[in-house]
Design a protein around this motif. Structure first.
Motif, PDB file in Angstrom:
ATOM      1  N   PRO A  26      14.174  12.785  -0.846  1.00 33.77           N
ATOM      2  CA  PRO A  26      14.008  13.038  -2.278  1.00 33.77           C
ATOM      3  C   PRO A  26      12.524  13.004  -2.643  1.00 33.77           C
ATOM      4  CG  PRO A  26      14.926  10.851  -1.900  1.00 33.77           C
ATOM      5  CD  PRO A  26      14.839  11.518  -0.568  1.00 33.77           C
ATOM      6  N   LEU A  27      12.199  13.535  -3.811  1.00 36.58           N
ATOM      7  CA  LEU A  27      10.812  13.507  -4.288  1.00 36.58           C
ATOM      8  C   LEU A  27      10.297  12.065  -4.278  1.00 36.58           C
ATOM      9  CD1 LEU A  27       8.393  14.793  -5.626  1.00 36.58           C
ATOM     10  CD2 LEU A  27       9.639  14.760  -7.795  1.00 36.58           C
ATOM     11  N   LEU A  28      11.063  11.165  -4.850  1.00 41.06           N
ATOM     12  CA  LEU A  28      10.670   9.752  -4.860  1.00 41.06           C
ATOM     13  C   LEU A  28      11.868   8.893  -4.487  1.00 41.06           C
ATOM     14  CD1 LEU A  28       8.500   7.536  -5.693  1.00 41.06           C
ATOM     15  CD2 LEU A  28       9.804   7.380  -7.803  1.00 41.06           C
ATOM     16  N   GLU A  29      11.656   8.000  -3.563  1.00 41.18           N
ATOM     17  CA  GLU A  29      12.684   7.006  -3.278  1.00 41.18           C
ATOM     18  C   GLU A  29      12.009   5.642  -3.171  1.00 41.18           C
ATOM     19  OE1 GLU A  29      15.154   7.784   0.084  1.00 41.18           O
ATOM     20  OE2 GLU A  29      16.602   6.289  -0.578  1.00 41.18           O
ATOM     21  N   ALA A  80      -5.486  -6.582  -8.106  1.00 43.19           N
ATOM     22  CA  ALA A  80      -5.399  -7.117  -6.740  1.00 43.19           C
ATOM     23  C   ALA A  80      -4.544  -8.374  -6.659  1.00 43.19           C
ATOM     24  CB  ALA A  80      -6.809  -7.412  -6.216  1.00 43.19           C
ATOM     25  N   THR A  81      -4.311  -9.040  -7.792  1.00 44.80           N
ATOM     26  CA  THR A  81      -3.468 -10.249  -7.770  1.00 44.80           C
ATOM     27  C   THR A  81      -1.993  -9.901  -7.550  1.00 44.80           C
ATOM     28  OG1 THR A  81      -3.265 -10.079 -10.165  1.00 44.80           O
ATOM     29  CG2 THR A  81      -4.945 -11.591  -9.318  1.00 44.80           C
ATOM     30  N   ALA A  82      -1.657  -8.622  -7.680  1.00 48.01           N
ATOM     31  CA  ALA A  82      -0.252  -8.210  -7.523  1.00 48.01           C
ATOM     32  C   ALA A  82       0.047  -7.939  -6.053  1.00 48.01           C
ATOM     33  CB  ALA A  82       0.007  -6.961  -8.357  1.00 48.01           C
ATOM     34  N   LYS A  83       1.052  -8.614  -5.531  1.00 42.32           N
ATOM     35  CA  LYS A  83       1.486  -8.384  -4.143  1.00 42.32           C
ATOM     36  C   LYS A  83       2.755  -7.541  -4.173  1.00 42.32           C
ATOM     37  CE  LYS A  83      -1.767 -10.971  -2.467  1.00 42.32           C
ATOM     38  NZ  LYS A  83      -3.006 -10.233  -2.724  1.00 42.32           N
ATOM     39  N   LEU A  84       2.748  -6.480  -3.377  1.00 43.94           N
ATOM     40  CA  LEU A  84       3.891  -5.566  -3.364  1.00 43.94           C
ATOM     41  C   LEU A  84       4.589  -5.601  -2.013  1.00 43.94           C
ATOM     42  CD1 LEU A  84       1.720  -4.273  -5.441  1.00 43.94           C
ATOM     43  CD2 LEU A  84       3.111  -2.238  -5.211  1.00 43.94           C
ATOM     44  N   THR A  85       5.896  -5.581  -2.033  1.00 48.42           N
ATOM     45  CA  THR A  85       6.659  -5.381  -0.799  1.00 48.42           C
ATOM     46  C   THR A  85       7.739  -4.338  -1.061  1.00 48.42           C
ATOM     47  OG1 THR A  85       8.325  -7.061  -1.247  1.00 48.42           O
ATOM     48  CG2 THR A  85       6.342  -7.805  -0.106  1.00 48.42           C
ATOM     49  N   GLY A  86       8.226  -3.758   0.015  1.00 57.92           N
ATOM     50  CA  GLY A  86       9.263  -2.727  -0.109  1.00 57.92           C
ATOM     51  C   GLY A  86       8.716  -1.384   0.321  1.00 57.92           C
ATOM     52  N   GLU A  87       9.315  -0.321  -0.169  1.00 58.81           N
ATOM     53  CA  GLU A  87       8.872   1.027   0.182  1.00 58.81           C
ATOM     54  C   GLU A  87       8.854   1.899  -1.064  1.00 58.81           C
ATOM     55  OE1 GLU A  87      10.674   2.541   4.223  1.00 58.81           O
ATOM     56  OE2 GLU A  87      12.012   1.106   3.263  1.00 58.81           O
ATOM     57  N   ILE A  88       7.811   2.731  -1.174  1.00 59.41           N
ATOM     58  CA  ILE A  88       7.718   3.723  -2.251  1.00 59.41           C
ATOM     59  C   ILE A  88       7.499   5.059  -1.561  1.00 59.41           C
ATOM     60  CG2 ILE A  88       6.419   4.490  -4.277  1.00 59.41           C
ATOM     61  CD1 ILE A  88       5.526   1.509  -4.586  1.00 59.41           C
ATOM     62  N   LEU A  89       8.564   5.779  -1.311  1.00 63.38           N
ATOM     63  CA  LEU A  89       8.471   7.002  -0.519  1.00 63.38           C
ATOM     64  C   LEU A  89       8.322   8.206  -1.442  1.00 63.38           C
ATOM     65  CD1 LEU A  89      11.365   6.078   1.909  1.00 63.38           C
ATOM     66  CD2 LEU A  89       8.915   5.905   2.381  1.00 63.38           C
ATOM     67  N   LEU A  90       7.130   8.797  -1.411  1.00 57.95           N
ATOM     68  CA  LEU A  90       6.879  10.007  -2.192  1.00 57.95           C
ATOM     69  C   LEU A  90       6.936  11.167  -1.206  1.00 57.95           C
ATOM     70  CD1 LEU A  90       6.152  10.589  -5.185  1.00 57.95           C
ATOM     71  CD2 LEU A  90       3.758  10.468  -4.536  1.00 57.95           C
ATOM     72  N   ASP A  91       7.938  12.021  -1.361  1.00 62.07           N
ATOM     73  CA  ASP A  91       8.186  13.061  -0.359  1.00 62.07           C
ATOM     74  C   ASP A  91       8.284  12.461   1.048  1.00 62.07           C
ATOM     75  OD1 ASP A  91       8.542  15.502  -1.636  1.00 62.07           O
ATOM     76  OD2 ASP A  91       6.396  15.675  -2.030  1.00 62.07           O
ATOM     77  N   GLY A  92       8.853  11.301   1.160  1.00 63.69           N
ATOM     78  CA  GLY A  92       9.070  10.665   2.459  1.00 63.69           C
ATOM     79  C   GLY A  92       7.884   9.877   2.987  1.00 63.69           C
ATOM     80  N   GLU A  93       6.774   9.878   2.244  1.00 63.97           N
ATOM     81  CA  GLU A  93       5.559   9.200   2.716  1.00 63.97           C
ATOM     82  C   GLU A  93       5.362   7.913   1.901  1.00 63.97           C
ATOM     83  OE1 GLU A  93       0.861  10.471   3.314  1.00 63.97           O
ATOM     84  OE2 GLU A  93       2.205  11.723   2.146  1.00 63.97           O
ATOM     85  N   ASP A  94       5.161   6.792   2.589  1.00 68.89           N
ATOM     86  CA  ASP A  94       5.130   5.506   1.893  1.00 68.89           C
ATOM     87  C   ASP A  94       3.781   5.263   1.213  1.00 68.89           C
ATOM     88  OD1 ASP A  94       5.530   2.996   0.921  1.00 68.89           O
ATOM     89  OD2 ASP A  94       6.233   2.125   2.800  1.00 68.89           O
ATOM     90  N   VAL A  95       3.808   5.198  -0.116  1.00 72.79           N
ATOM     91  CA  VAL A  95       2.599   4.957  -0.912  1.00 72.79           C
ATOM     92  C   VAL A  95       1.983   3.595  -0.557  1.00 72.79           C
ATOM     93  CG1 VAL A  95       1.771   4.593  -3.280  1.00 72.79           C
ATOM     94  CG2 VAL A  95       3.418   6.416  -2.802  1.00 72.79           C
ATOM     95  N   LEU A  96       2.827   2.623  -0.212  1.00 68.64           N
ATOM     96  CA  LEU A  96       2.322   1.265   0.026  1.00 68.64           C
ATOM     97  C   LEU A  96       1.486   1.150   1.294  1.00 68.64           C
ATOM     98  CD1 LEU A  96       5.165  -1.148  -1.087  1.00 68.64           C
ATOM     99  CD2 LEU A  96       3.143  -0.392  -2.319  1.00 68.64           C
ATOM    100  N   THR A  97       1.683   2.056   2.232  1.00 67.05           N
ATOM    101  CA  THR A  97       0.907   1.959   3.478  1.00 67.05           C
ATOM    102  C   THR A  97      -0.104   3.096   3.609  1.00 67.05           C
ATOM    103  OG1 THR A  97       2.694   3.112   4.619  1.00 67.05           O
ATOM    104  CG2 THR A  97       2.712   0.725   4.749  1.00 67.05           C
TER     105      THR A  97
END
Ligand code: ADP
Ligand code: MG
Length: 351
Positions: A26-29, A80-97
């Protein structure tokens, strides 16, 4: 900020509760996204979302439920104080990494945000045309300043303003015109996903309706995805295809927008829709029923279901038993112990 997950391939497996992906991603997952401020404030807790191209997803919830945190997290725009976990897949590509250079390319061109309060988001000392041209120049080294200014004029026309308004400073425009400029900026690099965080909250009702129609039209014309965030469930039901209702950092209800608005399955969803009656609907002329109390401080969440202290139908067990989203019939899910088992004809039912 950190990500604890790694980039997955183009055909990731489904997270629990989400339908299996078919074909292209999907576009975003968004999968199991958490955002914690300063190590102690869990503002977003395990959110799953999905947006297809051309689809409009509404995210509803009272102030403090984590909506803006979620929106900013999608493009890693949090402090920068915000810690994120999980996955943000934009067109299948993870924004977080993503590496920083890739992230810069994705901001604006992959997805762009229209913030609430255009006056604060625009730079008071620059002409609006130059502000629209800026991301175009940033993203395309081949574009000349003159071509970017011409494109800014075209974008202004696309959002219903004369191209000559490019010469104006923000204070020379009305609130509605400034929000149109913000939308023109968001469109500047042809994004595939537009995230609109309370785009009409500061505007009067007539202008609000015009801006909403403009956003709808742009999404329809350009086949982009839209995430529209609002505390007003009635506005979202009118504009969006699907709705996710957030409470205390979690999605507590989701489904087709009109169904969620007309007949929410979660008591919080019902309270929100009663608080925002549909404009012009004679059946909802009665005074909206308010919901007593406030959403909890994420630094001190109540145990059990976080909504139980305000819930008119809470059981004793709700004070101790947390609730995950569960199937609620059709394409609907809700995180409430009282949600009935899905109807027999629901092909996606799991219980
Ligand atoms: P909403 O947009 O739904 O009103 P927010 O995402 O702005 O909610 O806020 C969710 C929670 O996170 C609130 O309790 C808010 O006080 C807290 N919060 C927001 N931004 C920060 C920040 N930069 N640092 C610490 N806490 C924050
Ligand atoms: Mg907000």
């Amino acid at each position: 900020m950190t990500a604890t997950t790694t980039t997955t391939g183009p055909e990731p497996s489904a997270s629990p509760g989400l339908p299996e992906p078919v074909g292209d991603p999907p576009l975003l997952e968004v999968r199991n996204l958490t955002v914690t401020y300063g190590g102690t404030v869990p503002a977003v807790r395990g959110v799953d979302l999905r947006v297809e191209a051309g689809q409009k997803l509404g995210i509803a919830g009272e102030s403090g439920c984590g909506k803006s945190t979620l929106a900013l997290a999608l493009l890693r725009l949090l402090p920068a104080t915000a810690k994120l976990t999980g996955e943000i897949l934009l067109d299948g590509e993870d924004v977080l990494t993503m590496k920083w250079g890739r992230l810069r390319a994705v901001r604006w061109a992959g997805a762009s945000i229209v913030f609430q309060g255009a006056m604060h988001s625009l730079n008071a000392v620059h002409r609006v045309g130059d502000q629209i041209a800026e991301p175009i120049l940033l993203h395309s080294t081949k574009t000349t300043p003159a071509a970017a200014r011409k494109r800014a004029g075209e974008l202004l026309e696309q959002v219903g303003l004369p191209a000559a308004r490019a010469q104006a400073y923000p204070h020379e425009l009305s609130g509605g015109q400034r929000q149109r400029v913000m939308i023109a900026m968001a469109l500047a690099c042809d994004p595939r996903l537009i995230i609109a965080d309370e785009p009409t909250t500061a505007l009067d009702v007539m202008i609000q309706a015009q801006i909403l129609r403009l956003i709808e039209q742009l999404v329809a014309d350009q086949d982009v995805g839209l995430i529209m965030i609002s505390h007003d469930l009635a506005v979202l039901a009118d504009t969006c295809d699907r709705l996710s209702v957030m409470y205390a950092g979690r999605v507590v209800e989701e489904g087709p927008a009109r169904q969620v608005y007309a007949e929410a399955r979660h008591p919080y969803g019902r309270a929100l829709s009663a608080a925002f009656p549909r404009i012009g609907d004679p059946a909802s002329r009665r005074a909206p029923r308010g919901l007593p109390g406030d959403p909890p401080d994420p630094a001190a969440l109540p145990g059990g279901c976080t909504f139980h202290p305000r819930c008119p139908v809470a059981l004793d067990s709700c004070a101790t038993e947390d609730q995950e989203l569960r199937e609620a019939g059709g394409e609907r899910r809700a995180a409430c112990v009282l949600v009935n088992a899905p109807a027999a004809d629901d092909s996606r039912s799991t219980s």
